[in-house]
Enzyme design. Structure first.
Site, PDB file in Angstrom:
ATOM      1  N   GLU A 102     -13.256  -7.443  11.789  1.00 55.06           N
ATOM      2  CA  GLU A 102     -14.230  -7.861  10.214  1.00 55.06           C
ATOM      3  C   GLU A 102     -14.568  -9.011  10.149  1.00 55.06           C
ATOM      4  OE1 GLU A 102     -13.840  -9.087   4.397  1.00 55.06           O
ATOM      5  OE2 GLU A 102     -12.788  -7.402   5.700  1.00 55.06           O
TER       6      GLU A 102
ATOM      7  N   GLU B  35     -11.079 -15.317  11.185  1.00 54.16           N
ATOM      8  CA  GLU B  35     -11.869 -16.486   9.975  1.00 54.16           C
ATOM      9  C   GLU B  35     -11.354 -17.975  10.349  1.00 54.16           C
ATOM     10  OE1 GLU B  35     -12.613 -18.164   7.159  1.00 54.16           O
ATOM     11  OE2 GLU B  35     -12.515 -16.182   6.798  1.00 54.16           O
TER      12      GLU B  35
ATOM     13  N   ASP C 105     -20.812 -18.292   4.244  1.00 56.37           N
ATOM     14  CA  ASP C 105     -20.673 -19.674   3.346  1.00 56.37           C
ATOM     15  C   ASP C 105     -22.261 -19.135   4.316  1.00 56.37           C
ATOM     16  OD1 ASP C 105     -22.098 -21.711   3.316  1.00 56.37           O
ATOM     17  OD2 ASP C 105     -20.153 -23.265   4.658  1.00 56.37           O
TER      18      ASP C 105
ATOM     19  N   THR D  39     -13.727  -7.929  -4.117  1.00 55.45           N
ATOM     20  CA  THR D  39     -12.758  -9.015  -3.864  1.00 55.45           C
ATOM     21  C   THR D  39     -12.462 -10.035  -4.541  1.00 55.45           C
ATOM     22  OG1 THR D  39     -14.199 -10.559  -2.166  1.00 55.45           O
ATOM     23  CG2 THR D  39     -12.513  -8.869  -1.782  1.00 55.45           C
ATOM     24  N   ARG D  40     -11.867 -10.470  -4.793  1.00 60.78           N
ATOM     25  CA  ARG D  40     -11.447 -11.902  -5.996  1.00 60.78           C
ATOM     26  C   ARG D  40     -12.837 -12.471  -6.153  1.00 60.78           C
ATOM     27  NH1 ARG D  40      -6.051 -13.575  -6.058  1.00 60.78           N
ATOM     28  NH2 ARG D  40      -5.658 -13.195  -3.684  1.00 60.78           N
ATOM     29  N   TYR D  41     -13.176 -12.671  -4.906  1.00 64.90           N
ATOM     30  CA  TYR D  41     -14.090 -13.625  -4.226  1.00 64.90           C
ATOM     31  C   TYR D  41     -15.163 -12.846  -4.930  1.00 64.90           C
ATOM     32  CZ  TYR D  41     -17.620 -16.769  -1.657  1.00 64.90           C
ATOM     33  OH  TYR D  41     -18.509 -17.673  -1.629  1.00 64.90           O
TER      34      TYR D  41
END
Length: 224
Positions: A56, A81, A130, A204-206
């Site tokens: 990922e 990340e 992004d 996900t929350r995002y």
């Protein structure tokens, strides 16, 4: 020969708010134990007996990464990340779920891709990266022609790549580049194939914040 000009950063800040004490402690203890090697490596050597290896890129806070790893303990998951707060959050998820099948690269995913051998991955996820929406910043987007070619290189035949975004222009941009990449084939047959979240997707929350300008689109490609 190493290029004197490294690729433009495809991400923004490396850190925002102060990392919470517990997560900061995990950065010092857990991260060194599960950090992906900094030299070329064979992923399966990190988890002998792994049925598959999934990557990922840009895992954000680590919700999707940890949830997928919990569902598939037989699969080695590598997460990349650069955002330190996101790494710290992911470490908390990994620690709380006692996951033993996750490795983390806390840096630019392109550096990690360069260290992977050909045909070494079964799946790759790039979820809500992004978007760099301003035209003058498009050169900073992760999905460029050379990155797409690297993704095709590291995927096994039959391996799958999933890209998701809720920015219409970035969806179009990525689709154009992925379709043009030799060895990658788009799996969609109808509009619902990219408009409906795949059955194995973890929201996900995002994602739920809907910060983009369109409904999420999911582009699934297979290595041919």
């Amino acid at each position: 020969m190493t290029s004197p000009h490294p690729p433009l950063r495809s991400y923004g800040r490396l850190k925002s708010r102060t990392i919470k004490p517990r997560q900061a402690a995990l950065m010092d203890t857990l991260l060194p134990a599960i950090r992906a090697p900094l030299e070329p490596f064979e992923p399966r050597a990190l988890m002998p007996g792994a049925a598959e290896v999934w990557l990922e890129i840009g895992f954000g806070g680590g919700e999707h990464l940890a949830a997928q790893a919990a569902k598939r303990p037989d699969v080695l998951f590598i997460g990349a990340e650069p955002f330190q707060n996101g790494v710290a959050s992911a470490l908390r998820h990994i620690d709380e779920a006692e996951l033993k099948n996750v490795r983390v690269h806390d840096g630019d995913a392109r550096d990690l891709l360069a260290r992977l051998p050909d045909a070494s991955l079964e799946r790759v996820f790039i979820l809500f990266p992004d978007p760099w929406p301003k035209a003058r910043h498009h050169k900073r987007r992760l999905l460029q022609a050379d990155t797409a070619a690297e993704l095709a290189r590291v995927l096994k035949v039959g391996g799958r790549l999933r890209f998701a975004s809720d920015w219409a222009d970035y969806v179009d941009w990525s689709l154009e580049r992925l379709i043009a990449t030799p060895g990658l084939s788009w799996t969609a047959d109808r509009a619902s194939d990219w408009r409906t979240p795949p059955a194995d997707h973890v929201t996900t929350r995002y994602e739920e914040k809907r910060l983009g300008d369109c409904a999420p689109a999911f582009l699934d490609f297979v290595r041919t």
